[in-house]
Design a protein around this motif. Structure first.
Motif, short mmCIF file in Angstrom:
data_model
loop_
_atom_site.label_atom_id
_atom_site.label_comp_id
_atom_site.label_asym_id
_atom_site.label_seq_id
_atom_site.Cartn_x
_atom_site.Cartn_y
_atom_site.Cartn_z
N ASP A 165 4.09 -10.26 -71.02
CA ASP A 165 4.76 -10.40 -72.31
C ASP A 165 5.54 -11.69 -72.38
N ILE A 166 6.59 -12.06 -71.31
CA ILE A 166 6.92 -12.91 -71.25
C ILE A 166 6.28 -14.40 -71.55
N SER A 167 5.38 -14.37 -70.78
CA SER A 167 4.49 -15.57 -70.95
C SER A 167 3.92 -15.79 -72.17
N ALA A 168 3.30 -14.50 -72.82
CA ALA A 168 2.98 -14.74 -74.30
C ALA A 168 4.17 -15.29 -75.18
N ARG A 169 5.33 -14.64 -75.05
CA ARG A 169 6.61 -15.35 -75.89
C ARG A 169 6.83 -16.81 -75.64
N VAL A 170 6.71 -17.17 -74.32
CA VAL A 170 6.92 -18.56 -74.17
C VAL A 170 5.65 -19.26 -74.86
N ALA A 171 4.52 -19.00 -74.85
CA ALA A 171 3.26 -19.51 -75.53
C ALA A 171 3.53 -19.75 -76.99
N ARG A 172 4.20 -18.80 -77.63
CA ARG A 172 4.50 -18.81 -78.98
C ARG A 172 5.52 -19.82 -79.35
N LEU A 173 6.75 -19.82 -78.45
CA LEU A 173 7.68 -20.53 -78.56
C LEU A 173 7.11 -22.10 -78.48
N GLN A 174 6.33 -22.35 -77.72
CA GLN A 174 5.93 -23.82 -77.62
C GLN A 174 4.77 -24.23 -78.28
#
Length: 255
Positions: free
Chosen positions: A244-253
């Motif tokens: 979930d954290i990885s997916a959030r990071v991808a969206r933020l980037q």
């Protein structure tokens, strides 16, 4: 009014016509030499320009604000070329704390790492509390790829982020904490690096890790302490939230 036709005018017109035909024969492209049939148009070999992916810088509480001590014998900070991966930890300290008490808790962690374990500083690069506040950990500059002391074998080129609390199976990871960790990782990872939802090649520097020294391992770009070292850190509950954290990071980037 028509001009009278004469043999002279006819001869002059014929001379002009012959001159035009001769000129066309000289400049007509069809009469010029052609390139060999096998010749192909040139294709540019330039590689596509890489795309920069980086989230905005989050608010970070500086060491001075939580009154971190300084070990007088501490060596100068070391730096890696870039931050290739994030290693998530938990501090194994009690949950349910008042976020106003976190600076005092950090001073206790600092003493345990710097003096108790003789690391000369706190091992984690950053710490995040249940309210989503991000604290600077190890000295050297929050915007630089400081080499921490948070995971044997893979401190080089990683950022160590500790979630303040204990997140073993059954524990609840606070939403503000997850959000803050994602924002921090989105900013700290190498903007030209791999997708945070994937893996990256890291070389072990310590035989006490899961991989013998010198071994190239494929580890998650956003992984847990347990991925590179024999430990239960960051706890089963937090480890389960890493995708979930990885997916959030991808969206933020903006990937």
């Amino acid at each position: 009014m028509r001009l009278p036709y004469t043999r002279r005018s006819h001869a002059a017109a014929l001379a002009v016509l012959l001159l035009l035909v001769a000129t066309c024969l000289v400049v007509n492209p069809s009469s010029a030499p052609r390139p060999p049939e096998s010749a192909a148009p040139s294709v540019s070999s330039a590689a596509p320009r890489p795309v920069r992916h980086q989230g905005p810088r989050p608010v970070i509480v500086a060491r001075a604000a939580w009154r971190a001590e300084t070990v007088t014998t501490a060596p100068a900070a070391r730096y890696a070329p870039a931050v290739k991966a994030a290693v998530i930890h938990h501090t194994s300290t009690p949950n349910g704390y008042d976020c106003a008490s976190v600076p005092r808790l950090l001073r206790g962690l600092y003493a345990g790492h710097a003096f108790g374990r003789h690391w000369d500083d706190i091992g984690y690069n950053f710490l995040v509390d249940a309210c989503g506040t991000i604290y600077e950990g190890r000295a050297g500059g929050v915007d630089r790829p400081v080499v921490g002391a948070h995971t044997k074998g893979f401190n080089e080129g990683t950022v160590g982020i500790a979630a303040i609390g204990t997140f073993t199976e059954g524990a609840t990871v606070p939403e503000p904490m997850l959000d803050a960790i994602a924002r921090l990782v989105a900013w700290k990872l190498d903007p030209w690096g791999p997708d945070p939802r994937g893996t990256v090649a890291l070389v072990s520097t310590n035989d006490e890790s899961r991989y013998p020294r010198g071994t190239t391992a494929r580890l998650p770009v956003v992984g847990g302490h347990t991925d590179g070292y024999q430990t239960r850190c960051p706890g089963a509950a937090l480890y389960a939230r890493l995708p979930d954290i990885s997916a959030r990071v991808a969206r933020l980037q903006r990937r």
